[in-house]
Design an enzyme around this catalytic site. Structure first.
Site, PDB file in Angstrom:
ATOM      1  N   HIS A 115     -76.925 -10.340  70.725  1.00  0.00           N
ATOM      2  CA  HIS A 115     -77.430  -9.086  71.331  1.00  0.00           C
ATOM      3  C   HIS A 115     -78.519  -8.531  70.404  1.00  0.00           C
ATOM      4  O   HIS A 115     -79.506  -9.203  70.136  1.00  0.00           O
ATOM      5  CB  HIS A 115     -76.216  -8.158  71.490  1.00  0.00           C
ATOM      6  CG  HIS A 115     -76.418  -6.927  72.317  1.00  0.00           C
ATOM      7  ND1 HIS A 115     -77.551  -6.664  73.041  1.00  0.00           N
ATOM      8  CD2 HIS A 115     -75.587  -5.857  72.545  1.00  0.00           C
ATOM      9  CE1 HIS A 115     -77.415  -5.502  73.664  1.00  0.00           C
ATOM     10  NE2 HIS A 115     -76.230  -4.986  73.372  1.00  0.00           N
TER      11      HIS A 115
ATOM     12  N   HIS B 219     -81.906 -15.008  78.101  1.00  0.00           N
ATOM     13  CA  HIS B 219     -81.340 -13.693  78.406  1.00  0.00           C
ATOM     14  C   HIS B 219     -80.337 -13.842  79.540  1.00  0.00           C
ATOM     15  O   HIS B 219     -80.540 -14.658  80.437  1.00  0.00           O
ATOM     16  CB  HIS B 219     -82.460 -12.717  78.826  1.00  0.00           C
ATOM     17  CG  HIS B 219     -82.015 -11.300  78.743  1.00  0.00           C
ATOM     18  ND1 HIS B 219     -81.355 -10.677  79.779  1.00  0.00           N
ATOM     19  CD2 HIS B 219     -82.098 -10.397  77.736  1.00  0.00           C
ATOM     20  CE1 HIS B 219     -81.070  -9.446  79.403  1.00  0.00           C
ATOM     21  NE2 HIS B 219     -81.496  -9.255  78.180  1.00  0.00           N
TER      22      HIS B 219
ATOM     23  N   ASP C  85     -86.731  -9.513  71.546  1.00  0.00           N
ATOM     24  CA  ASP C  85     -86.470  -9.621  70.107  1.00  0.00           C
ATOM     25  C   ASP C  85     -87.385 -10.623  69.414  1.00  0.00           C
ATOM     26  O   ASP C  85     -87.534 -10.597  68.199  1.00  0.00           O
ATOM     27  CB  ASP C  85     -85.009 -10.021  69.866  1.00  0.00           C
ATOM     28  CG  ASP C  85     -84.078  -8.892  70.219  1.00  0.00           C
ATOM     29  OD1 ASP C  85     -84.451  -7.746  69.958  1.00  0.00           O
ATOM     30  OD2 ASP C  85     -83.002  -9.148  70.770  1.00  0.00           O
TER      31      ASP C  85
HETATM   32  N1  CMC Z   1     -81.494 -21.761  72.676  1.00  0.00           N
HETATM   33  C1  CMC Z   1     -81.066 -22.945  73.192  1.00  0.00           C
HETATM   34  N2  CMC Z   1     -80.348 -23.028  74.333  1.00  0.00           N
HETATM   35  C2  CMC Z   1     -80.046 -21.888  74.953  1.00  0.00           C
HETATM   36  C3  CMC Z   1     -80.452 -20.636  74.478  1.00  0.00           C
HETATM   37  C4  CMC Z   1     -81.212 -20.599  73.294  1.00  0.00           C
HETATM   38  N3  CMC Z   1     -81.650 -19.429  72.786  1.00  0.00           N
HETATM   39  N4  CMC Z   1     -79.997 -19.653  75.298  1.00  0.00           N
HETATM   40  C5  CMC Z   1     -79.325 -20.280  76.284  1.00  0.00           C
HETATM   41  N5  CMC Z   1     -79.360 -21.623  76.081  1.00  0.00           N
HETATM   42  C6  CMC Z   1     -78.794 -22.672  76.964  1.00  0.00           C
HETATM   43  C7  CMC Z   1     -77.278 -22.737  76.865  1.00  0.00           C
HETATM   44  O1  CMC Z   1     -76.872 -23.663  75.871  1.00  0.00           O
HETATM   45  C8  CMC Z   1     -76.920 -23.206  78.262  1.00  0.00           C
HETATM   46  O2  CMC Z   1     -77.207 -24.574  78.366  1.00  0.00           O
HETATM   47  P1  CMC Z   1     -76.295 -25.541  79.297  1.00  0.00           P
HETATM   48  O3  CMC Z   1     -76.520 -25.031  80.706  1.00  0.00           O
HETATM   49  O4  CMC Z   1     -76.831 -26.906  79.051  1.00  0.00           O
HETATM   50  O5  CMC Z   1     -74.879 -25.341  78.841  1.00  0.00           O
HETATM   51  C9  CMC Z   1     -77.927 -22.471  79.158  1.00  0.00           C
HETATM   52  O6  CMC Z   1     -79.077 -22.262  78.302  1.00  0.00           O
HETATM   53  C10 CMC Z   1     -77.437 -21.131  79.686  1.00  0.00           C
HETATM   54  O7  CMC Z   1     -77.007 -20.349  78.596  1.00  0.00           O
HETATM   55  P2  CMC Z   1     -75.784 -19.335  78.614  1.00  0.00           P
HETATM   56  O8  CMC Z   1     -75.109 -19.329  77.282  1.00  0.00           O
HETATM   57  O9  CMC Z   1     -74.952 -19.548  79.824  1.00  0.00           O
HETATM   58  O10 CMC Z   1     -76.553 -17.971  78.802  1.00  0.00           O
HETATM   59  P3  CMC Z   1     -75.944 -16.546  78.606  1.00  0.00           P
HETATM   60  O11 CMC Z   1     -76.488 -15.716  79.698  1.00  0.00           O
HETATM   61  O12 CMC Z   1     -74.473 -16.560  78.448  1.00  0.00           O
HETATM   62  O13 CMC Z   1     -76.543 -16.092  77.168  1.00  0.00           O
HETATM   63  C11 CMC Z   1     -77.960 -15.181  75.539  1.00  0.00           C
HETATM   64  C12 CMC Z   1     -77.636 -15.255  77.034  1.00  0.00           C
HETATM   65  C13 CMC Z   1     -79.029 -14.113  75.306  1.00  0.00           C
HETATM   66  C14 CMC Z   1     -76.702 -14.760  74.754  1.00  0.00           C
HETATM   67  C15 CMC Z   1     -78.463 -16.561  75.064  1.00  0.00           C
HETATM   68  O14 CMC Z   1     -79.617 -16.935  75.764  1.00  0.00           O
HETATM   69  C16 CMC Z   1     -78.713 -16.605  73.546  1.00  0.00           C
HETATM   70  O15 CMC Z   1     -77.777 -16.813  72.764  1.00  0.00           O
HETATM   71  N6  CMC Z   1     -80.018 -16.387  73.103  1.00  0.00           N
HETATM   72  C17 CMC Z   1     -80.335 -16.330  71.703  1.00  0.00           C
HETATM   73  C18 CMC Z   1     -79.975 -14.969  71.150  1.00  0.00           C
HETATM   74  C19 CMC Z   1     -80.950 -13.899  71.597  1.00  0.00           C
HETATM   75  O16 CMC Z   1     -82.159 -14.058  71.519  1.00  0.00           O
HETATM   76  N7  CMC Z   1     -80.379 -12.760  72.042  1.00  0.00           N
HETATM   77  C20 CMC Z   1     -81.171 -11.580  72.417  1.00  0.00           C
HETATM   78  C21 CMC Z   1     -81.060 -11.247  73.858  1.00  0.00           C
HETATM   79  S1  CMC Z   1     -82.324 -10.065  74.348  1.00  0.00           S
HETATM   80  C22 CMC Z   1     -81.938  -8.615  73.508  1.00  0.00           C
HETATM   81  C23 CMC Z   1     -80.771  -7.935  74.066  1.00  0.00           C
HETATM   82  O17 CMC Z   1     -80.867  -7.444  75.209  1.00  0.00           O
HETATM   83  O18 CMC Z   1     -79.765  -7.840  73.359  1.00  0.00           O
END
Ligand code: CMC
Length: 425
Positions: free
Chosen positions: A266, A307, A365
């Protein structure tokens, strides 16, 4: 209120369960699942991927089209034409202020910027090398021990005063965290300065010299505050609402929000982006990190990408990128090595099939960290600045929750543990 109905047939039940379907002013319809409980059923939705936990009039996100509206106004227009305190007024009250309302609001906030002198003693209890988010969780929660005169959550005036106090005091507390960490005296706020100018002065000024605020940096700071102001029911805002649902006081609820924001998935991502750029170190190492991010057996993720809601460019990231280019251009630091790595990383991720297929775009971010670094803010303060900016979103949602009939938040579960058994004889 329900103009449509859904019918759910469940094996073992004689009749279909009828569920009301509601339409909002924007966005997908929602199915009211409450009738399920009467039939002995719950819904199962880990991570609340498909669940609307409340009704809200504050912020709307269309993730597929990269749209973010505060009280109906697009974020790009607010970032361009408004300022942070005006956005605060809008989020809190639902409408943009008139010139007179704005002046009164700005004066009120300015008159609440100091913190109780006794609160500064709290800082001395922390190690100088404590993470500033750890200090923020503590000192913001501690505000509830100082402002007893505004803690009646059922009194709209008390709620309003709490909101003013929080908006006004967050920059002061944030800057105190920084000053404490470097061993410099705390700077008192100066009320003739704008919100952004005041923050920069409290961060970088000292009592022994005049501090001249660079207007470009003050504007960039203000824009960073606007772009983080609210984002509907994200993890920290939902935490604030949930904590608030038990009747906890607002300062304690905001402290809970700060704790939820801290994580790298987050708000902690802005700090994690810079740490990642440091770890990559050199552009020639980028392919190795991209491969790590794509490896399903490696927990590493590309920080600042992806995201939960946006499956398109984060509209905040677009404005942030523009601001980033402006600030770096004006400061003449386009050749910063971290920035070069960031630019190449962005380009590769935007073209790589793994990221394109999963719609993993750079988020807010990714760019905010680079601007904050250029302004001279240390990396461990990045998430504090997110918390400072998001306080208005948190308190607006907290206030909305208490302004209408409400219930304590109490999710249920799918239990998969042991069945009842007897304690050994
Ligand atoms: N790098 C590599 N792979 C990723 C990433 C990433 N940053 N984000 C998602 N994926 C992949 C994930 O492994 C999954 O792949 P597969 O379908 O093969 O299993 C797919 O994309 C979908 O991901 P998810 O985990 O289901 O997505 P989510 O909606 O649960 O997670 C997130 C969203 C923001 C937690 C995630 O994208 C992440 O960890 N990003 C990096 C951390 C980050 O930048 N966070 C800030 C968010 S914006 C500020 C805020 O509002 O807080």
């Amino acid at each position: 209120m329900a103009d449509k109905k859904a019918r759910l047939t469940v094996d073992g039940l004689d009749e279909a369960i009828e569920l009301p379907v509601y339409s909002g002013t924007e966005g997908p319809d929602v199915i009211d699942v409450r009738p399920l409980t009467g039939n002995g059923l719950f819904t199962y939705d880990p991570g609340f991927v498909s669940t609307a936990a409340c009704e809200s009039k504050i912020t709307y996100i269309d993730g597929a089209n990269g749209i973010l509206l505060h009280r109906g106004y697009p974020i790009e227009q607010l970032a361009e034409k408004s300022d942070y305190l005006e956005v605060c007024y809008l989020l809190l009250n639902g409408e943009l202020p008139t010139a007179e309302q704005k002046e009164k609001f700005v004066n009120t906030i300015s008159n609440h910027t100091m913190v109780h002198e006794q609160l500064s003693q709290f800082f001395k209890g922390f190690r100088r090398d404590a993470h500033p988010m750890a200090i923020m969780c503590g000192v913001v929660g501690a505000l509830s021990a100082f402002y007893h005169d505004s803690l009646d959550i059922n009194d709209p005036h008390h709620r309003e005063v709490c909101a003013y106090r929080l908006i006004a005091k967050m920059p002061t507390l944030a800057a105190m965290c920084y000053k404490y960490s470097i061993g410099q005296p705390f700077m008192y706020p100066q009320n003739n300065l704008s919100y952004g100018e005041n923050f920069l002065r409290m961060m970088f000024g000292t009592p022994c010299a005049d501090y001249e605020v660079n207007p470009v940096l003050a504007r960039a700071m203000d824009r960073i505050f606007i772009l983080h102001a609210d984002h509907e029911q994200n993890a920290s805002t939902s935490t604030v609402r949930l904590a608030g649902s038990s009747g906890a006081n607002p300062f304690a609820c905001i402290a809970a929000g700060i704790a939820a924001l801290w994580g790298p998935a987050h708000g902690g991502a802005n700090e994690a982006v810079l740490n990642m750029l440091d770890e990559i170190g050199d552009a020639e190492n980028i392919p190795e990190f991209i491969e790590k991010a794509k490896d399903p057996n490696d927990p590493f993720r590309l920080m600042g990408f992806g995201h939960r809601v946006y499956r398109n460019f984060d509209p905040r990231a677009k404005v942030m990128k523009k601001t980033c280019d402006e600030v770096l251009g004006l400061l003449g630091i386009e050749n910063d090595p971290q920035l070069q790595i960031a630019k190449q990383l962005e380009q590769i991720a935007l073209e790589d099939e793994y990221f394109v297929k999963r719609k993993l775009y750079p988020n807010v971010d990714f760019y905010s960290g680079i601007i904050l670094k250029a302004i001279g803010i240390p990396t461990n303060m990045f998430t504090v600045i997110f918390a400072l900016s998001r306080t208005i979103g948190w308190i607006s949602h907290w206030n909305e929750f208490h302004s209408s009939p409400n219930k304590i938040g109490r999710p249920r579960q799918l239990y998969t543990g042991e069945q009842q058994r007897d304690y050994p004889a």
